[in-house]
Design a protein around this motif. Structure first.
Motif, mmCIF file in Angstrom:
data_model
loop_
_atom_site.group_PDB
_atom_site.id
_atom_site.type_symbol
_atom_site.label_atom_id
_atom_site.label_comp_id
_atom_site.label_asym_id
_atom_site.label_seq_id
_atom_site.Cartn_x
_atom_site.Cartn_y
_atom_site.Cartn_z
ATOM 1 N N PHE A 61 0.955 5.574 5.574
ATOM 2 C CA PHE A 61 0.137 4.852 6.545
ATOM 3 C C PHE A 61 0.828 3.544 6.940
ATOM 4 O O PHE A 61 1.658 3.024 6.182
ATOM 5 N N PRO A 62 0.474 2.966 8.086
ATOM 6 C CA PRO A 62 1.031 1.659 8.443
ATOM 7 C C PRO A 62 0.785 0.643 7.321
ATOM 8 O O PRO A 62 -0.306 0.593 6.743
ATOM 9 N N GLU A 63 1.791 -0.151 7.037
ATOM 10 C CA GLU A 63 1.767 -1.046 5.888
ATOM 11 C C GLU A 63 0.660 -2.101 5.964
ATOM 12 O O GLU A 63 0.260 -2.545 7.026
ATOM 13 N N LYS B 137 1.067 -0.846 13.403
ATOM 14 C CA LYS B 137 2.009 0.232 13.710
ATOM 15 C C LYS B 137 2.886 0.491 12.489
ATOM 16 O O LYS B 137 3.159 -0.414 11.699
ATOM 17 N N GLN B 138 3.358 1.719 12.376
ATOM 18 C CA GLN B 138 4.315 2.072 11.327
ATOM 19 C C GLN B 138 5.641 1.352 11.594
ATOM 20 O O GLN B 138 6.149 1.358 12.716
ATOM 21 N N ARG B 139 6.190 0.747 10.553
ATOM 22 C CA ARG B 139 7.429 -0.019 10.708
ATOM 23 C C ARG B 139 8.614 0.883 11.041
ATOM 24 O O ARG B 139 9.468 0.529 11.866
ATOM 25 N N PHE B 140 8.700 2.044 10.387
ATOM 26 C CA PHE B 140 9.887 2.880 10.511
ATOM 27 C C PHE B 140 9.628 4.075 11.425
ATOM 28 O O PHE B 140 8.656 4.810 11.251
ATOM 29 N N SER B 141 10.546 4.306 12.344
ATOM 30 C CA SER B 141 10.375 5.392 13.315
ATOM 31 C C SER B 141 10.442 6.767 12.678
ATOM 32 O O SER B 141 9.933 7.739 13.240
ATOM 33 N N PHE B 142 11.080 6.867 11.487
ATOM 34 C CA PHE B 142 11.218 8.172 10.838
ATOM 35 C C PHE B 142 10.006 8.517 9.962
ATOM 36 O O PHE B 142 10.003 9.548 9.299
ATOM 37 N N ARG B 143 8.995 7.662 9.966
ATOM 38 C CA ARG B 143 7.767 7.962 9.236
ATOM 39 C C ARG B 143 6.653 8.353 10.208
ATOM 40 O O ARG B 143 6.772 8.189 11.419
ATOM 41 N N ASP B 144 5.570 8.864 9.653
ATOM 42 C CA ASP B 144 4.457 9.398 10.436
ATOM 43 C C ASP B 144 3.919 8.356 11.427
ATOM 44 O O ASP B 144 3.493 7.276 11.031
ATOM 45 N N GLY C 25 0.835 -1.193 0.000
ATOM 46 C CA GLY C 25 0.000 0.000 0.000
ATOM 47 C C GLY C 25 0.867 1.238 0.000
ATOM 48 O O GLY C 25 2.073 1.180 -0.243
ATOM 49 N N SER C 26 0.256 2.367 0.284
ATOM 50 C CA SER C 26 1.027 3.601 0.384
ATOM 51 C C SER C 26 1.621 3.660 1.791
ATOM 52 O O SER C 26 1.216 4.465 2.637
ATOM 53 N N ASN C 27 2.611 2.774 2.025
ATOM 54 C CA ASN C 27 3.078 2.617 3.404
ATOM 55 C C ASN C 27 4.092 3.672 3.816
ATOM 56 O O ASN C 27 4.524 3.695 4.955
ATOM 57 N N PHE D 62 8.238 -1.353 -7.502
ATOM 58 C CA PHE D 62 7.629 -1.426 -6.174
ATOM 59 C C PHE D 62 8.012 -0.153 -5.427
ATOM 60 O O PHE D 62 9.202 0.104 -5.209
ATOM 61 N N THR D 63 7.029 0.621 -5.010
ATOM 62 C CA THR D 63 7.330 1.869 -4.326
ATOM 63 C C THR D 63 6.502 2.035 -3.067
ATOM 64 O O THR D 63 5.339 1.625 -3.009
ATOM 65 N N ASP D 64 7.116 2.631 -2.031
ATOM 66 C CA ASP D 64 6.397 2.977 -0.805
ATOM 67 C C ASP D 64 5.628 4.284 -0.963
ATOM 68 O O ASP D 64 4.805 4.622 -0.115
ATOM 69 N N PHE D 65 5.924 5.028 -2.025
ATOM 70 C CA PHE D 65 5.317 6.349 -2.237
ATOM 71 C C PHE D 65 4.683 6.383 -3.623
ATOM 72 O O PHE D 65 5.223 6.939 -4.577
#
Length: 394
Positions: A55-57, A139-146, A50-52, A350-353
């Motif tokens: 948002f949380p993946e 939960k969001q996987r990465f701490s540097f994301r929202d 998704g657009s992870n 494959f993109t997260d954005f």
């Protein structure tokens, strides 16, 4: 027909005849009365979990956001619960991307299992029923994301994910992965002796997913089946004619089911073998173009060799954050997309954005103008032609 309209149509036909770019509506623009079909004229925009980036993946909102932003395919990882329900979740354990640590009632479920040849300790999907997993939140996987959406969205099932795609206002493809099939088949048992792969394909068939790549049936419900396990792809090829993608891990990682090296599975002999079962490969992008000290090195010949075997190439994963953008790109994601699409020549990304890739493609290889045009209005048609032509003027 008025003389102005005749001139307009003539100009339009001349323009289309001399342009290499097909004129189709953008994926975000639907036809009146029917769904906008999947675009197939430029590399696929694959929304990785998704657009992870936002948002949380692998949650409903992540997939809905990706659809809103113009993705061609929403991608997911399929695992199973203790009672055999197929779910969308990347890790076989729940520790990193859920709030299971807050559920003290589950603390005694901690286990250590061998996963892909490595012992891992945690709380695993295979030790929980679907009803129990419904009490968890992502939960969001990465701490540097929202982080503001942590704890708000539930884990979704494979069927719920499919329904999100089918309910979209345009045709949106799905791109599910048969995730860790060796582990799942060892710890989850289904009735009638069925395997994970059987239940996976049964679910796709239930919702009408069938057909070879670009066939009429496939275009109605586009789907790529992906896996890092080549034996699973060979097995499911007997169950469905849907196109399959062989995922390729890092150069140091053996295949989880056949224990083959990267060198073995990227050899011409193996590409020739696997091309009988798949339509493409999905390599990690750093294996296609090696990186040293944040600088790109000379690209390998993997893409060229894959194409020589009539295999598409869908590399992963493209991310906008500076830590993932190598210095050659001046930390600009659009420069990265330009490089991979126009220089490396890949067939999907494959993109997260999702929104960033969609905007890049909309600006550099537009499928149509942004608005539907009433063909009965000659003035608007002339304006449309002028806009199209202006893109090609120096």
């Amino acid at each position: 027909m008025s003389s102005l309209c005749v001139v307009s149509v003539t100009l339009l036909l001349l323009f289309v005849g001399c342009s290499a770019r097909p004129i189709y509506p953008l994926p975000s623009k639907g036809y009146k009365g029917s769904k906008q079909p999947l675009q197939t004229s430029r590399p696929y925009n694959v929304a990785h979990r998704g657009s992870n980036g936002e948002f949380p993946e692998e949650t409903g909102p992540a997939y809905l956001r990706a659809i809103e932003e113009g993705t061609d395919f929403i991608e997911t990882d399929i695992l199973a619960t203790k009672d055999g329900v197929l779910i969308c979740h990347h890790d076989v354990n729940l520790d990193i991307t859920s709030n299971i640590a807050d559920h003290k009632e589950f603390a005694d479920r901690k286990r250590t299992y061998e996963v892909e040849g490595v012992n891992k300790t945690g709380l695993f999907t295979v030790d929980f029923t679907w009803k129990e997993l419904q009490t968890l939140r992502a939960k969001q996987r990465f701490s540097f994301r929202d982080q503001q959406y942590n704890g708000k969205f539930k884990i979704i099932s494979f069927e719920e994910y499919i329904k999100i795609a089918l309910d979209a206002p345009r045709v949106v493809g799905i791109y599910p992965e048969i995730k860790d099939p060796v582990f799942i088949n060892k710890h989850v048992k289904w009735s009638n002796g069925k395997k994970f792969e059987d239940v996976f394909v049964d679910t796709l068939k239930k919702y009408g997913y069938k057909g070879t790549y670009l066939s009429k049936n496939w275009l109605k419900r586009p789907c790529f089946i992906q896996s890092f396990a080549p034996s699973s792809l060979v097995y499911v090829s007997k169950l469905t004619d849907l196109p399959k993608i062989f995922l390729i891990d890092d150069v140091t990682v053996l295949t989880q089911d056949t224990n083959q090296t990267y060198q073995e599975i990227t050899s011409d002999a193996y590409l020739d073998y696997i091309s009988k079962y798949v339509v493409g490969i999905g390599p990690g992008k750093d294996t296609v173009v090696p990186v040293e000290n944040m600088y790109l090195q000379k690209p390998t010949d993997l893409v060229a060799r894959a194409h020589a075997h009539d295999l598409q190439v869908h590399p992963y994963t493209f991310r906008n954050e500076n830590k993932y953008l190598y210095f050659n790109y001046s930390q600009d994601p659009y420069m990265e997309y330009e490089y991979w699409i126009n220089k490396v020549g890949v067939d999907g990304l494959f993109t997260d954005f999702t929104g960033s890739l969609h905007n890049f493609q909309k600006w550099t290889s537009p499928l149509s103008t942004d608005d539907d045009i009433n063909d009965d209005d000659p003035a608007k048609l002339v304006h449309r032609i002028a806009k199209l032509v202006s893109r090609y003027n120096g």
